[in-house]
Design a protein around this motif. Structure first.
Motif, short mmCIF file in Angstrom:
data_model
loop_
_atom_site.label_atom_id
_atom_site.label_comp_id
_atom_site.label_asym_id
_atom_site.label_seq_id
_atom_site.Cartn_x
_atom_site.Cartn_y
_atom_site.Cartn_z
N GLU A 156 7.34 12.24 -1.28
CA GLU A 156 7.87 11.38 -0.21
C GLU A 156 6.98 11.44 1.03
O GLU A 156 6.71 10.42 1.67
N LEU A 157 6.50 12.65 1.37
CA LEU A 157 5.59 12.78 2.51
C LEU A 157 4.31 11.99 2.26
O LEU A 157 3.79 11.32 3.17
N LEU A 158 3.78 12.09 1.05
CA LEU A 158 2.55 11.37 0.71
C LEU A 158 2.73 9.87 0.94
O LEU A 158 1.91 9.22 1.59
N ARG A 159 3.80 9.31 0.40
CA ARG A 159 4.01 7.87 0.48
C ARG A 159 4.25 7.41 1.91
O ARG A 159 3.72 6.38 2.35
N ALA A 160 5.05 8.18 2.65
CA ALA A 160 5.33 7.80 4.04
C ALA A 160 4.07 7.91 4.90
O ALA A 160 3.79 7.05 5.74
N SER A 161 3.30 8.98 4.70
CA SER A 161 2.07 9.17 5.48
C SER A 161 1.06 8.08 5.18
O SER A 161 0.43 7.53 6.09
N ARG A 162 0.90 7.78 3.90
CA ARG A 162 -0.06 6.72 3.53
C ARG A 162 0.33 5.39 4.16
O ARG A 162 -0.54 4.65 4.67
N ALA A 163 1.61 5.08 4.17
CA ALA A 163 2.06 3.83 4.78
C ALA A 163 1.72 3.79 6.26
O ALA A 163 1.28 2.76 6.80
N THR A 164 1.87 4.93 6.94
CA THR A 164 1.54 4.99 8.36
C THR A 164 0.05 4.84 8.59
O THR A 164 -0.40 4.12 9.49
N LEU A 165 -0.76 5.51 7.76
CA LEU A 165 -2.21 5.41 7.89
C LEU A 165 -2.67 3.97 7.69
O LEU A 165 -3.50 3.45 8.45
N LEU A 179 -11.25 4.46 11.59
CA LEU A 179 -10.72 3.63 10.51
C LEU A 179 -11.24 4.12 9.16
O LEU A 179 -10.51 4.09 8.16
N LEU A 180 -12.49 4.59 9.12
CA LEU A 180 -13.02 5.15 7.88
C LEU A 180 -12.22 6.38 7.46
O LEU A 180 -11.96 6.58 6.27
N THR A 181 -11.84 7.19 8.44
CA THR A 181 -11.03 8.38 8.13
C THR A 181 -9.67 7.97 7.56
O THR A 181 -9.21 8.54 6.56
N LEU A 182 -9.03 6.99 8.17
CA LEU A 182 -7.73 6.54 7.67
C LEU A 182 -7.85 5.97 6.26
O LEU A 182 -7.00 6.24 5.40
N ARG A 183 -8.89 5.18 6.03
CA ARG A 183 -9.06 4.60 4.68
C ARG A 183 -9.31 5.70 3.65
O ARG A 183 -8.77 5.65 2.53
N ALA A 184 -10.13 6.69 4.03
CA ALA A 184 -10.43 7.77 3.09
C ALA A 184 -9.17 8.54 2.74
O ALA A 184 -8.90 8.83 1.56
N LEU A 185 -8.37 8.87 3.75
CA LEU A 185 -7.14 9.63 3.50
C LEU A 185 -6.17 8.82 2.64
O LEU A 185 -5.52 9.37 1.75
N ALA A 186 -6.07 7.53 2.90
CA ALA A 186 -5.18 6.69 2.09
C ALA A 186 -5.64 6.66 0.64
O ALA A 186 -4.82 6.71 -0.29
N SER A 187 -6.97 6.60 0.43
CA SER A 187 -7.48 6.59 -0.95
C SER A 187 -7.26 7.93 -1.63
O SER A 187 -6.98 7.99 -2.84
N TYR A 188 -7.36 9.02 -0.87
CA TYR A 188 -7.09 10.34 -1.45
C TYR A 188 -5.62 10.45 -1.85
O TYR A 188 -5.29 11.05 -2.88
N CYS A 189 -4.75 9.86 -1.05
CA CYS A 189 -3.32 9.86 -1.40
C CYS A 189 -3.10 9.07 -2.69
O CYS A 189 -2.30 9.48 -3.54
#
Length: 335
Positions: A156-165, A179-189
């Motif tokens: 649940e944390l993963l999905r909620a965090s990715r949505a925020t990113l 923005l590159l950091t946010l995209r990278a983290l979303a892809s890692y999720c």
């Protein structure tokens, strides 16, 4: 406990400080401290060292926190830790702040040396301490009182965090590097979620127990007693009930990296079906659980406002980006 790190304008008469007034309510008398050290201040919590107000002139730690957090920590200190054959910090009590939803908790000041992952004796001590806690808690009636810490909580944390990113990819205050950091983290999720069943498999069959949730160097001290070294553990505000993976994490950030062999030996049967490699895989899962905790907390700090308010959470997220990438590179399913 922590060293003074924050400045705050103290009243001329220290008895007028809010922490001292709360302590006086607990002790039914006004005692002027020799000094007040500010250890932490924030919107949701504040921590002070009240010098000289405790028994025999000892210092007392005063912690202001949400009432729900205070009640959780009080239960752990008074109903659980006090009944175990382990050295523990003295819990003096708690007083509620009227009409605020906050409270003050008072705890013995943890004195001792700082923990070092480079000291094998420290790591073995942490392994035995953690094994004792997890084994004792498995038979305690805690589940209905603690937030869940099973794998589904972290999903649940993963999905909620990715949505925020992803939402903040439209934030005009963020630069291209952010923005590159946010995209990278979303892809890692995305990648982690695709392999979530493997994390669940590593956690399957593990008895749920009390999880500290932030088993790190800042929350422990190593004291010398007549019986040898003792681990003093505090700050249970992130405690929960579930698989103990996040407490077992090895060599990531400032985690304690408890010796897993000592941990398994101390558990003595509760995790008998799990061989040491199984516990090591559980600790690997814990890396991702801790990362998701940190990313979730940082993502909640993102705002559509001036970069002044974004600099700190983005610095945290850049740090998590590097750790996340490394954890994925070393994950068993990607080897």
């Amino acid at each position: 406990m922590a060293r003074p790190t924050t400045s705050e304008l103290l009243p001329e008469r220290l008895t007028e400080h809010r922490a001292v007034r709360a302590w006086s309510r607990l002790e039914s008398e006004s005692i002027e401290p020799e000094g007040i050290e500010v250890l932490k201040t924030g919107k949701k919590s504040a921590v002070y060292r009240l010098v000289g107000v405790g028994p025999k002139g000892a210092s007392v730690i005063a912690k202001r926190c949400p009432l729900a957090t205070g009640l959780l920590e009080r239960m752990i200190y008074e109903e659980f830790l006090s009944a175990l054959p382990l050295p523990a910090l003295r819990y003096y009590g708690m007083v509620e702040e009227p009409d605020t939803g906050f409270c003050w908790a008072f705890l013995e000041d943890a004195r001792g040396q700082e923990y070092s992952t480079g000291n094998r004796e420290h790591r073995e001590l942490a392994g035995r301490w953690l094994g004792t806690i997890h084994k004792a808690a498995a038979s305690a009636v805690f589940e209905r009182h603690l937030p869940g810490r099973q794998p589904d909580h972290y999903l649940e944390l993963l999905r909620a965090s990715r949505a925020t990113l992803v939402c903040h990819l439209r934030n005009p205050a963020l630069g291209e590097a952010d923005l590159l950091t946010l995209r990278a983290l979303a892809s890692y999720c995305d990648l982690l979620e695709a392999h979530w069943s493997e994390l669940e498999g590593a956690c399957a069959g593990v008895s749920p127990t009390l999880v500290h949730g932030d088993f790190s160097m800042k929350n422990v001290r190593v004291a010398t007693t007549g019986a040898g070294l003792a681990l003093l553990v505090f700050d249970w505000e992130y405690a929960g009930w579930g698989v103990p993976a996040s407490d077992l994490v090895q060599f990531m950030g400032r985690t304690l990296s408890p010796d897993l062999g000592s941990y398994r030996t101390t558990m003595n049967g509760l995790m008998a079906p799990l061989a040491l490699p199984d516990i090591e895989r559980l600790a690997e899962c814990g890396k991702f659980f801790r990362l998701l905790d940190g990313i979730s907390w940082s993502a909640l700090l993102l705002v559509f406002d001036s970069y002044t308010f974004l600099a700190k959470p983005m610095s945290y997220l850049r740090s998590y980006e590097a750790r996340f990438a490394e954890a994925l590179r070393t994950a068993p399913w990607l080897r």
